[in-house]
Design a protein around this motif. Structure first.
Motif, PDB file in Angstrom:
ATOM      1  N   GLY A 141       0.825  -1.286  -0.063  1.00 57.30           N
ATOM      2  CA  GLY A 141      -0.038  -0.067  -0.024  1.00 57.30           C
ATOM      3  C   GLY A 141       0.671   1.198   0.084  1.00 57.30           C
ATOM      4  N   ARG A 142       1.837   1.218   0.758  1.00 55.60           N
ATOM      5  CA  ARG A 142       2.919   2.487   0.838  1.00 55.60           C
ATOM      6  C   ARG A 142       3.356   2.808  -0.549  1.00 55.60           C
ATOM      7  NH1 ARG A 142       5.527   0.851   6.095  1.00 55.60           N
ATOM      8  NH2 ARG A 142       7.358   1.212   5.037  1.00 55.60           N
ATOM      9  N   ILE A 143       3.996   1.301  -1.284  1.00 52.47           N
ATOM     10  CA  ILE A 143       4.562   1.596  -2.398  1.00 52.47           C
ATOM     11  C   ILE A 143       3.467   2.370  -3.390  1.00 52.47           C
ATOM     12  CG2 ILE A 143       5.547   0.424  -4.365  1.00 52.47           C
ATOM     13  CD1 ILE A 143       6.864  -1.459  -2.223  1.00 52.47           C
ATOM     14  N   GLN A 144       2.569   1.821  -3.496  1.00 47.34           N
ATOM     15  CA  GLN A 144       1.585   2.373  -4.450  1.00 47.34           C
ATOM     16  C   GLN A 144       1.166   3.768  -4.270  1.00 47.34           C
ATOM     17  OE1 GLN A 144      -1.777  -0.281  -3.655  1.00 47.34           O
ATOM     18  NE2 GLN A 144      -1.046  -1.894  -5.430  1.00 47.34           N
ATOM     19  N   ARG A 145       1.111   4.017  -2.781  1.00 50.41           N
ATOM     20  CA  ARG A 145       0.932   5.412  -2.453  1.00 50.41           C
ATOM     21  C   ARG A 145       2.161   6.428  -3.113  1.00 50.41           C
ATOM     22  NH1 ARG A 145      -1.488   3.111   1.983  1.00 50.41           N
ATOM     23  NH2 ARG A 145       0.476   3.618   3.140  1.00 50.41           N
ATOM     24  N   HIS A 146       3.289   5.907  -2.739  1.00 55.75           N
ATOM     25  CA  HIS A 146       4.541   6.502  -3.286  1.00 55.75           C
ATOM     26  C   HIS A 146       4.323   6.785  -4.931  1.00 55.75           C
ATOM     27  CE1 HIS A 146       8.603   7.846  -3.188  1.00 55.75           C
ATOM     28  NE2 HIS A 146       9.056   6.873  -4.023  1.00 55.75           N
ATOM     29  N   VAL A 172       3.814  10.264  -9.708  1.00 54.80           N
ATOM     30  CA  VAL A 172       3.123  10.329 -10.834  1.00 54.80           C
ATOM     31  C   VAL A 172       2.561  11.871 -10.710  1.00 54.80           C
ATOM     32  CG1 VAL A 172       0.873   9.819 -12.239  1.00 54.80           C
ATOM     33  CG2 VAL A 172       2.826   8.114 -11.587  1.00 54.80           C
ATOM     34  N   ASP A 173       1.989  12.067  -9.805  1.00 58.40           N
ATOM     35  CA  ASP A 173       1.461  13.342  -9.330  1.00 58.40           C
ATOM     36  C   ASP A 173       2.370  14.586  -9.570  1.00 58.40           C
ATOM     37  OD1 ASP A 173      -1.231  12.280  -9.392  1.00 58.40           O
ATOM     38  OD2 ASP A 173      -1.229  12.532  -6.924  1.00 58.40           O
ATOM     39  N   THR A 174       3.587  14.112  -8.818  1.00 57.01           N
ATOM     40  CA  THR A 174       4.685  15.139  -9.057  1.00 57.01           C
ATOM     41  C   THR A 174       5.185  15.469 -10.098  1.00 57.01           C
ATOM     42  OG1 THR A 174       5.132  14.494  -6.688  1.00 57.01           O
ATOM     43  CG2 THR A 174       6.917  15.760  -8.089  1.00 57.01           C
ATOM     44  N   GLN A 175       5.326  14.446 -11.039  1.00 52.30           N
ATOM     45  CA  GLN A 175       5.629  14.593 -12.327  1.00 52.30           C
ATOM     46  C   GLN A 175       4.950  15.410 -13.250  1.00 52.30           C
ATOM     47  OE1 GLN A 175       8.792  14.168 -14.038  1.00 52.30           O
ATOM     48  NE2 GLN A 175       9.426  13.272 -11.767  1.00 52.30           N
ATOM     49  N   ARG A 176       3.495  15.191 -13.141  1.00 55.63           N
ATOM     50  CA  ARG A 176       2.519  15.790 -13.498  1.00 55.63           C
ATOM     51  C   ARG A 176       2.620  17.426 -13.450  1.00 55.63           C
ATOM     52  NH1 ARG A 176      -2.207  13.293 -11.963  1.00 55.63           N
ATOM     53  NH2 ARG A 176      -1.666  11.706 -13.369  1.00 55.63           N
TER      54      ARG A 176
END
Length: 95
Positions: free
Chosen positions: A33-38, A43-47
């Motif tokens: 779960g933590r890996i998926q959130r990371h 992805v959000d940061t790159q966007r």
């Protein structure tokens, strides 16, 4: 060691092993779960980085356009002043 003690020891060891496996599985689910959130954050940061770059480019273009418009307005103002001075000079000569 009697057979009963041996069986009790085996049952106890099996129970400890089962608890340890349950803790390991829970830790694995938590880590997944933590890996998926990371990954979503990445992805959000790159966007956001791409959006920021796009907005910075738009801002640069808009600032350059605003400067051109300001320069043009100053030129028009200068020409109006020159024209008004010319008209004033002509009117003074006509008096």
């Amino acid at each position: 060691m009697s057979e009963t003690e041996h069986e009790e020891g085996l049952v106890s060891a099996t129970a400890r092993f089962d608890r340890a496996m349950a803790r390991l599985e829970a830790s694995l689910r938590d880590l997944t779960g933590r890996i998926q959130r990371h990954q979503r954050i990445e992805v959000d940061t790159q966007r956001l980085v791409h959006e920021r770059a796009r907005l910075a480019t738009e801002l640069d273009k808009t600032a350059a356009r605003a400067k051109r418009l300001d320069d043009g307005a100053q030129e028009v103002s200068r020409r109006l002043v020159d024209a008004m001075e010319s008209v004033r000079a002509v009117l003074q000569k006509a008096e």
